[in-house]
Design a protein around this motif. Structure first.
Motif, PDB file in Angstrom:
ATOM      1  N   UNK A  57       0.857  -1.180   0.000  1.00 43.29           N
ATOM      2  CA  UNK A  57       0.000   0.000   0.000  1.00 43.29           C
ATOM      3  C   UNK A  57       0.895   1.232   0.000  1.00 43.29           C
ATOM      4  N   UNK A  58       0.777   2.059  -1.031  1.00 39.89           N
ATOM      5  CA  UNK A  58       1.504   3.315  -1.064  1.00 39.89           C
ATOM      6  C   UNK A  58       0.710   4.380  -0.339  1.00 39.89           C
ATOM      7  N   UNK A  59       1.352   5.076   0.590  1.00 38.98           N
ATOM      8  CA  UNK A  59       0.689   6.145   1.343  1.00 38.98           C
ATOM      9  C   UNK A  59       1.296   7.469   0.907  1.00 38.98           C
ATOM     10  N   UNK A  60       0.519   8.237   0.143  1.00 38.87           N
ATOM     11  CA  UNK A  60       0.988   9.475  -0.463  1.00 38.87           C
ATOM     12  C   UNK A  60       0.462  10.699   0.273  1.00 38.87           C
ATOM     13  N   UNK A  61       1.209  11.777   0.164  1.00 35.55           N
ATOM     14  CA  UNK A  61       0.762  13.035   0.727  1.00 35.55           C
ATOM     15  C   UNK A  61       1.919  14.015   0.788  1.00 35.55           C
ATOM     16  N   UNK A  62       1.596  15.299   0.849  1.00 33.52           N
ATOM     17  CA  UNK A  62       2.630  16.313   0.957  1.00 33.52           C
ATOM     18  C   UNK A  62       3.166  16.370   2.378  1.00 33.52           C
ATOM     19  N   UNK A  63       4.204  17.147   2.609  1.00 33.57           N
ATOM     20  CA  UNK A  63       4.777  17.293   3.943  1.00 33.57           C
ATOM     21  C   UNK A  63       3.729  17.834   4.910  1.00 33.57           C
ATOM     22  N   UNK A  64       3.674  17.244   6.099  1.00 37.15           N
ATOM     23  CA  UNK A  64       2.725  17.684   7.107  1.00 37.15           C
ATOM     24  C   UNK A  64       1.358  17.046   7.004  1.00 37.15           C
ATOM     25  N   UNK A  65       1.192  16.096   6.074  1.00 35.83           N
ATOM     26  CA  UNK A  65      -0.119  15.459   5.894  1.00 35.83           C
ATOM     27  C   UNK A  65      -0.445  14.470   7.002  1.00 35.83           C
ATOM     28  N   UNK A  66       0.596  14.012   7.739  1.00 36.88           N
ATOM     29  CA  UNK A  66       0.382  13.046   8.817  1.00 36.88           C
ATOM     30  C   UNK A  66       0.865  11.649   8.497  1.00 36.88           C
ATOM     31  N   UNK A  67       1.556  11.476   7.356  1.00 37.68           N
ATOM     32  CA  UNK A  67       1.983  10.147   6.915  1.00 37.68           C
ATOM     33  C   UNK A  67       2.922   9.470   7.915  1.00 37.68           C
ATOM     34  N   UNK A  68       3.974  10.194   8.320  1.00 38.31           N
ATOM     35  CA  UNK A  68       4.966   9.595   9.213  1.00 38.31           C
ATOM     36  C   UNK A  68       4.395   9.336  10.607  1.00 38.31           C
ATOM     37  N   UNK A  69       3.489  10.209  11.064  1.00 40.63           N
ATOM     38  CA  UNK A  69       2.839   9.970  12.355  1.00 40.63           C
ATOM     39  C   UNK A  69       2.013   8.694  12.300  1.00 40.63           C
ATOM     40  N   UNK A  70       1.291   8.496  11.196  1.00 45.87           N
ATOM     41  CA  UNK A  70       0.535   7.255  11.033  1.00 45.87           C
ATOM     42  C   UNK A  70       1.474   6.052  11.031  1.00 45.87           C
ATOM     43  N   UNK A  71       2.623   6.193  10.376  1.00 39.16           N
ATOM     44  CA  UNK A  71       3.609   5.115  10.380  1.00 39.16           C
ATOM     45  C   UNK A  71       4.057   4.768  11.788  1.00 39.16           C
ATOM     46  N   UNK A  72       4.310   5.781  12.615  1.00 41.75           N
ATOM     47  CA  UNK A  72       4.720   5.554  14.003  1.00 41.75           C
ATOM     48  C   UNK A  72       3.623   4.867  14.807  1.00 41.75           C
ATOM     49  N   UNK A  73       2.384   5.260  14.562  1.00 40.09           N
ATOM     50  CA  UNK A  73       1.252   4.626  15.246  1.00 40.09           C
ATOM     51  C   UNK A  73       1.168   3.148  14.867  1.00 40.09           C
ATOM     52  N   UNK A  74       1.340   2.842  13.586  1.00 42.62           N
ATOM     53  CA  UNK A  74       1.282   1.458  13.108  1.00 42.62           C
ATOM     54  C   UNK A  74       2.419   0.630  13.683  1.00 42.62           C
ATOM     55  N   UNK A  75       3.577   1.236  13.858  1.00 45.69           N
ATOM     56  CA  UNK A  75       4.743   0.533  14.399  1.00 45.69           C
ATOM     57  C   UNK A  75       4.687   0.367  15.914  1.00 45.69           C
TER      58      UNK A  75
END
Length: 277
Positions: A42-60
């Motif tokens: 699953x590719x998770x796309x978005x510009x900077x500040x969209x919340x992508x990396x925070x979601x990654x941390x939550x998943x981890x």
């Protein structure tokens, strides 16, 4: 069958108190739901500040959400007991963007790759060395590289070391957080090809977090797009992204430059510049 389910996850950070303002919470994730099937990316796309990396941390399991659930292999990451968490943790690995800061510069490649094996497996020194040599070979390096230190590798080579560490325990899923964005185009292509090969050979599942729609399209089976902490579009077939009418998705698609400069319009350059900042 889904290997990962994110269910209505919300999360916020508190801003610091200032002389003029009381602290307030900043919403970074808002009712995010997402699922990834076994053996898919699953590719998770978005510009900077969209919340992508925070979601990654939550998943981890690195950032506990204030609301919602993260279900991995049928288990809630945030309600399971410690023993179950350790067992599940070996099946969920990560490769970060900055390969240099994600490794200990004082450890050799052998120690970096061998660390998870020492934590979970009971291998003799000879078995550990053979396993590390095999992992290096899998990612396109060789056994002689195990004695080298991070400063002796290029960025692309060191990212291969990080991938070797991530696959050492034969996980079910890897979160790839901007894992190719700091590399040049040649190394990006090589790493993406390697990840595709490993996915096919071992049935790995990936969450590929990126702002680069070209990289996401290359490796992903499906695409999700985030904006301001929300999932605004999910394309179960990655080709659907090109017909989407969602404004954020259209901007990401418009940011793709034609390969030959003569085919690049002023509009495409402007869009690419605006979305790269």
């Amino acid at each position: 069958m889904s290997i990962l389910e994110v269910k209505e996850v919300s999360h916020s950070y508190g801003s610091s108190r200032s002389f003029w303002r009381a602290p307030k919470e900043v919403q970074v994730l808002s009712d995010v739901s997402l699922s990834i099937d076994e053996g898919t990316c699953m590719g998770l796309l978005g510009t900077s500040g969209a919340g992508k990396s925070t979601l990654g941390k939550v998943i981890l399991g690195l950032e506990k959400p204030q609301k919602g659930q993260v279900i991995f292999q049928g288990q809630d990451l945030y309600t399971m007991d410690t023993i179950t968490r350790k067992r599940i943790r070996r099946d969920l690995q990560v490769v970060f963007q900055d390969s240099y800061s994600s490794v200990n510069p004082r450890l050799s490649a052998e120690k970096i790759i061998g660390e998870p094996l020492e934590n979970y497996e009971r291998l003799s020194p000879a078995e550990l060395q053979r396993t590390v040599a095999h992992l290096l070979d899998m990612v396109g390096l060789n056994a002689a590289d195990m004695k080298k230190y991070p400063r002796q590798f290029s960025g692309g080579q060191l990212q291969r070391i990080s991938i070797a560490r991530a696959i050492a325990l034969k996980p079910k899923m890897i979160v790839l957080d901007e894992s190719v964005s700091s590399l040049d185009m040649v190394n990006q292509t090589n790493i993406l090809n390697l990840l595709n090969e490993l996915k096919s050979e071992y049935g790995l599942s990936y969450l590929f977090i990126t702002h680069d729609i070209r990289a996401a399209y290359t490796i992903s089976d499906a695409l999700a797009v985030m904006e301001k902490g929300k999932i605004v579009e999910v394309c179960h077939d990655k080709n659907e992204v090109f017909s989407s009418q969602q404004p954020t998705v259209k901007n990401l698609v418009a940011s793709i430059l034609p390969e030959h400069p003569r085919n690049r319009t002023l509009t495409s350059r402007a869009n690419f510049s605006a979305n790269s900042q």
